[in-house]
Design a protein around this motif. Structure first.
Motif, PDB file in Angstrom:
ATOM      1  N   ARG A  66      84.744 -14.530 -54.511  1.00  0.00           N
ATOM      2  CA  ARG A  66      84.063 -15.056 -55.693  1.00  0.00           C
ATOM      3  C   ARG A  66      82.562 -14.738 -55.638  1.00  0.00           C
ATOM      4  NH1 ARG A  66      87.939 -15.892 -59.354  1.00  0.00           N
ATOM      5  NH2 ARG A  66      89.089 -17.853 -59.194  1.00  0.00           N
ATOM      6  N   GLU A  67      81.978 -14.899 -54.468  1.00  0.00           N
ATOM      7  CA  GLU A  67      80.542 -14.693 -54.318  1.00  0.00           C
ATOM      8  C   GLU A  67      80.153 -13.237 -54.579  1.00  0.00           C
ATOM      9  OE1 GLU A  67      76.968 -15.746 -51.143  1.00  0.00           O
ATOM     10  OE2 GLU A  67      79.002 -15.446 -50.416  1.00  0.00           O
ATOM     11  N   VAL A  68      80.980 -12.296 -54.134  1.00  0.00           N
ATOM     12  CA  VAL A  68      80.684 -10.878 -54.386  1.00  0.00           C
ATOM     13  C   VAL A  68      80.600 -10.621 -55.888  1.00  0.00           C
ATOM     14  CG1 VAL A  68      81.599  -8.529 -54.209  1.00  0.00           C
ATOM     15  CG2 VAL A  68      81.663 -10.044 -52.223  1.00  0.00           C
ATOM     16  N   ALA A  69      81.559 -11.139 -56.640  1.00  0.00           N
ATOM     17  CA  ALA A  69      81.570 -10.935 -58.090  1.00  0.00           C
ATOM     18  C   ALA A  69      80.369 -11.608 -58.749  1.00  0.00           C
ATOM     19  CB  ALA A  69      82.872 -11.471 -58.679  1.00  0.00           C
ATOM     20  N   ASP A  70      80.086 -12.846 -58.371  1.00  0.00           N
ATOM     21  CA  ASP A  70      78.956 -13.569 -58.961  1.00  0.00           C
ATOM     22  C   ASP A  70      77.638 -12.857 -58.681  1.00  0.00           C
ATOM     23  OD1 ASP A  70      80.799 -15.411 -59.773  1.00  0.00           O
ATOM     24  OD2 ASP A  70      79.912 -17.124 -58.735  1.00  0.00           O
ATOM     25  N   ARG A  71      77.463 -12.359 -57.466  1.00  0.00           N
ATOM     26  CA  ARG A  71      76.204 -11.724 -57.091  1.00  0.00           C
ATOM     27  C   ARG A  71      76.022 -10.374 -57.797  1.00  0.00           C
ATOM     28  NH1 ARG A  71      75.124 -11.667 -50.833  1.00  0.00           N
ATOM     29  NH2 ARG A  71      72.967 -11.473 -51.543  1.00  0.00           N
ATOM     30  N   ALA A  72      77.117  -9.676 -58.028  1.00  0.00           N
ATOM     31  CA  ALA A  72      77.016  -8.415 -58.761  1.00  0.00           C
ATOM     32  C   ALA A  72      76.531  -8.670 -60.183  1.00  0.00           C
ATOM     33  CB  ALA A  72      78.365  -7.701 -58.771  1.00  0.00           C
ATOM     34  N   LEU A  73      77.099  -9.673 -60.847  1.00  0.00           N
ATOM     35  CA  LEU A  73      76.654 -10.016 -62.196  1.00  0.00           C
ATOM     36  C   LEU A  73      75.210 -10.498 -62.179  1.00  0.00           C
ATOM     37  CD1 LEU A  73      77.060 -10.467 -65.185  1.00  0.00           C
ATOM     38  CD2 LEU A  73      78.197 -12.644 -64.655  1.00  0.00           C
ATOM     39  N   ALA A  74      74.855 -11.320 -61.188  1.00  0.00           N
ATOM     40  CA  ALA A  74      73.484 -11.820 -61.083  1.00  0.00           C
ATOM     41  C   ALA A  74      72.489 -10.672 -60.951  1.00  0.00           C
ATOM     42  CB  ALA A  74      73.362 -12.769 -59.892  1.00  0.00           C
ATOM     43  N   ALA A  75      72.839  -9.669 -60.162  1.00  0.00           N
ATOM     44  CA  ALA A  75      71.941  -8.534 -59.962  1.00  0.00           C
ATOM     45  C   ALA A  75      71.638  -7.843 -61.276  1.00  0.00           C
ATOM     46  CB  ALA A  75      72.564  -7.537 -58.978  1.00  0.00           C
ATOM     47  N   PHE A  76      72.654  -7.665 -62.128  1.00  0.00           N
ATOM     48  CA  PHE A  76      72.447  -6.953 -63.383  1.00  0.00           C
ATOM     49  C   PHE A  76      71.600  -7.750 -64.363  1.00  0.00           C
ATOM     50  CE2 PHE A  76      76.424  -4.027 -63.058  1.00  0.00           C
ATOM     51  CZ  PHE A  76      75.805  -3.372 -62.005  1.00  0.00           C
ATOM     52  N   VAL A  77      71.668  -9.070 -64.294  1.00  0.00           N
ATOM     53  CA  VAL A  77      70.812  -9.898 -65.148  1.00  0.00           C
ATOM     54  C   VAL A  77      69.366  -9.866 -64.645  1.00  0.00           C
ATOM     55  CG1 VAL A  77      70.388 -12.218 -66.035  1.00  0.00           C
ATOM     56  CG2 VAL A  77      72.743 -11.398 -65.762  1.00  0.00           C
ATOM     57  N   VAL A  78      69.185 -10.021 -63.342  1.00  0.00           N
ATOM     58  CA  VAL A  78      67.852 -10.056 -62.758  1.00  0.00           C
ATOM     59  C   VAL A  78      67.143  -8.704 -62.919  1.00  0.00           C
ATOM     60  CG1 VAL A  78      66.556 -10.381 -60.621  1.00  0.00           C
ATOM     61  CG2 VAL A  78      68.474 -11.899 -61.161  1.00  0.00           C
ATOM     62  N   ILE A  79      67.894  -7.614 -62.848  1.00  0.00           N
ATOM     63  CA  ILE A  79      67.295  -6.288 -63.047  1.00  0.00           C
ATOM     64  C   ILE A  79      66.652  -6.197 -64.420  1.00  0.00           C
ATOM     65  CG2 ILE A  79      67.878  -3.861 -63.449  1.00  0.00           C
ATOM     66  CD1 ILE A  79      69.873  -4.084 -61.133  1.00  0.00           C
ATOM     67  N   GLN A  80      67.314  -6.737 -65.426  1.00  0.00           N
ATOM     68  CA  GLN A  80      66.753  -6.684 -66.777  1.00  0.00           C
ATOM     69  C   GLN A  80      65.451  -7.476 -66.866  1.00  0.00           C
ATOM     70  OE1 GLN A  80      69.752  -6.976 -70.070  1.00  0.00           O
ATOM     71  NE2 GLN A  80      71.166  -7.331 -68.376  1.00  0.00           N
ATOM     72  N   ALA A  81      65.409  -8.610 -66.199  1.00  0.00           N
ATOM     73  CA  ALA A  81      64.172  -9.388 -66.179  1.00  0.00           C
ATOM     74  C   ALA A  81      63.073  -8.631 -65.447  1.00  0.00           C
ATOM     75  CB  ALA A  81      64.419 -10.745 -65.511  1.00  0.00           C
ATOM     76  N   ALA A  82      63.436  -7.954 -64.359  1.00  0.00           N
ATOM     77  CA  ALA A  82      62.450  -7.196 -63.587  1.00  0.00           C
ATOM     78  C   ALA A  82      61.895  -6.029 -64.394  1.00  0.00           C
ATOM     79  CB  ALA A  82      63.088  -6.692 -62.295  1.00  0.00           C
ATOM     80  N   ILE A  83      62.739  -5.403 -65.203  1.00  0.00           N
ATOM     81  CA  ILE A  83      62.271  -4.297 -66.047  1.00  0.00           C
ATOM     82  C   ILE A  83      61.216  -4.798 -67.029  1.00  0.00           C
ATOM     83  CG2 ILE A  83      62.961  -2.751 -67.918  1.00  0.00           C
ATOM     84  CD1 ILE A  83      65.611  -2.351 -66.446  1.00  0.00           C
ATOM     85  N   LYS A  84      61.471  -5.921 -67.647  1.00  0.00           N
ATOM     86  CA  LYS A  84      60.508  -6.447 -68.616  1.00  0.00           C
ATOM     87  C   LYS A  84      59.233  -6.908 -67.938  1.00  0.00           C
ATOM     88  CE  LYS A  84      59.855  -9.664 -72.432  1.00  0.00           C
ATOM     89  NZ  LYS A  84      60.448 -10.741 -73.263  1.00  0.00           N
ATOM     90  N   ARG A  85      59.350  -7.398 -66.712  1.00  0.00           N
ATOM     91  CA  ARG A  85      58.191  -7.929 -65.999  1.00  0.00           C
ATOM     92  C   ARG A  85      57.363  -6.816 -65.342  1.00  0.00           C
ATOM     93  NH1 ARG A  85      60.837 -11.403 -63.153  1.00  0.00           N
ATOM     94  NH2 ARG A  85      60.448 -13.295 -64.343  1.00  0.00           N
ATOM     95  N   ILE A 200      60.927 -14.240 -70.451  1.00  0.00           N
ATOM     96  CA  ILE A 200      60.318 -13.466 -69.363  1.00  0.00           C
ATOM     97  C   ILE A 200      58.986 -12.914 -69.875  1.00  0.00           C
ATOM     98  CG2 ILE A 200      60.562 -11.515 -67.799  1.00  0.00           C
ATOM     99  CD1 ILE A 200      62.548 -13.781 -67.308  1.00  0.00           C
ATOM    100  N   PRO A 201      57.874 -13.231 -69.228  1.00  0.00           N
ATOM    101  CA  PRO A 201      56.562 -12.790 -69.734  1.00  0.00           C
ATOM    102  C   PRO A 201      56.380 -11.281 -69.604  1.00  0.00           C
ATOM    103  CG  PRO A 201      56.332 -13.822 -67.579  1.00  0.00           C
ATOM    104  CD  PRO A 201      57.757 -14.032 -67.991  1.00  0.00           C
ATOM    105  N   ILE A 202      55.691 -10.706 -70.590  1.00  0.00           N
ATOM    106  CA  ILE A 202      55.347  -9.284 -70.550  1.00  0.00           C
ATOM    107  C   ILE A 202      53.967  -9.150 -69.920  1.00  0.00           C
ATOM    108  CG2 ILE A 202      54.920  -7.214 -71.926  1.00  0.00           C
ATOM    109  CD1 ILE A 202      56.710  -8.376 -74.070  1.00  0.00           C
TER     110      ILE A 202
END
Length: 320
Positions: A66-85, A200-202
């Motif tokens: 379960r954790e592997v799946a959750d962390r993979a999804l989390a990574a893709f969400v956080v990457i989008q925030a990092a791109i904007k930041r 997410i602030p620009i």
């Protein structure tokens, strides 16, 4: 790629403008173990009434999967925030020559998540060898990523992958279609996890007109929230807490429309999806267009909102 590594994954290779990213299950995990996880019904999992509940309640491996799946999804969400930041990316997007060709240009990414077996090994010839993965499942992940543009979503997830998510995350995703893709005759359930980055602030940057050769230097890496130990990342990580893009009432209403669409009741589905097509922005309160609702309405409109004869609840995804 930092976020991928921090969430237990590994970058394998780039293919044009795409990257193949891999998450492996714990050593010793078998196909049968994965099947046990996917076989547990959601309601029974929450209530602990499934006949196989003893295995998943007592098995550390179950929760690791379960954790592997959750962390993979989390990574893709956080990457989008990092791109904007990212200050460097924002500086790049304000180059005068770039804006002249593509006004309002922004860096965006789409993500496809699927699960399955793959052959791992050295691939190539005596002139060039890559360590990579071959499998129809790899191709499926690629198809999902490409389809994000059609659905107006940044993340598309297969039904097989959704079955591995924790109960909490299963309640946050929504099914947006059921399709067959090129190269396969088996219907695939498509889900999305809605992301909204307005909280997410620009970073503030000065307009840049330099060439690529004169690009600004890379700033020193900053510590990310992902480096901190968290027991429940989706409940503690600021980027994950602030970027879920829809509400539970909206998900329920969309699900009603989707079930009518899948069952061939297209006039009734149209009524609900016209409602969900426009929803209130969670931050500004302004009306925003919902990509999956628009995609289904556009498809049904091709048949004047009458399900074709022999409709089986899925369609062919014509584009790769």
């Amino acid at each position: 790629m930092i976020q991928v590594a921090l969430h237990g994954g590994a970058p394998n290779k780039n293919i044009g403008d795409a990257f193949l990213l891999v998450w492996k299950f714990p050593k010793g995990c078998t196909v049968e173990d994965i099947a046990k996880v996917t076989a547990v019904p959601d309601a029974a999992e929450l209530e602990g009434k499934h006949t196989a509940s003893r295995w998943h309640q007592d098995s550390e491996q179950y929760w690791q999967i379960r954790e592997v799946a959750d962390r993979a999804l989390a990574a893709f969400v956080v990457i989008q925030a990092a791109i904007k930041r990212s200050q460097r990316l924002q500086t790049f997007c304000q180059r005068a020559d770039l804006l002249q060709r593509m006004p309002g240009y922004q860096v965006k990414m789409g993500f496809g998540l699927h699960v399955g077996w793959a052959i791992e090994g050295a691939i190539g010839s005596k002139f060039k060898i890559d360590a990579s993965y071959l499998s129809p499942n790899v191709n499926m992940a690629s198809r999902l990523e490409a389809a994000t543009k059609q659905f107006g979503s940044t993340i598309l997830i297969s039904g097989d992958f959704v079955k591995l998510l924790s109960p909490t995350l299963k309640r946050r995703v929504r099914q947006v279609d059921c399709v067959t893709v090129k190269g396969s005759i088996n219907p695939v359930e498509l889900f999305t996890y809605d992301v909204n980055l307005d909280r997410i602030p620009i970073p503030t940057v000065q307009p840049a007109d330099h060439s690529v050769a004169e690009a600004a230097p890379v700033p020193p890496p900053n510590e990310t929230f992902s480096m901190k130990d968290m027991e429940n990342e989706f409940a503690e990580h600021p980027d994950l807490m602030s970027t879920w893009g829809v509400t539970t009432p909206f998900l329920k209403r969309f699900q009603q429309g989707f079930e009518l669409y899948r069952n061939g009741q297209w006039p009734e589905a149209r009524s609900i999806l016209e409602e969900t097509k426009t929803r209130k922005h969670p931050v500004s309160g302004q009306d925003v267009v919902d990509g999956p609702s628009s995609t289904l309405l556009t498809f049904m409109a091709q048949s004047s909102f009458e399900a074709p004869k022999g409709w089986a609840g899925f369609r062919e995804l014509t584009d790769k």
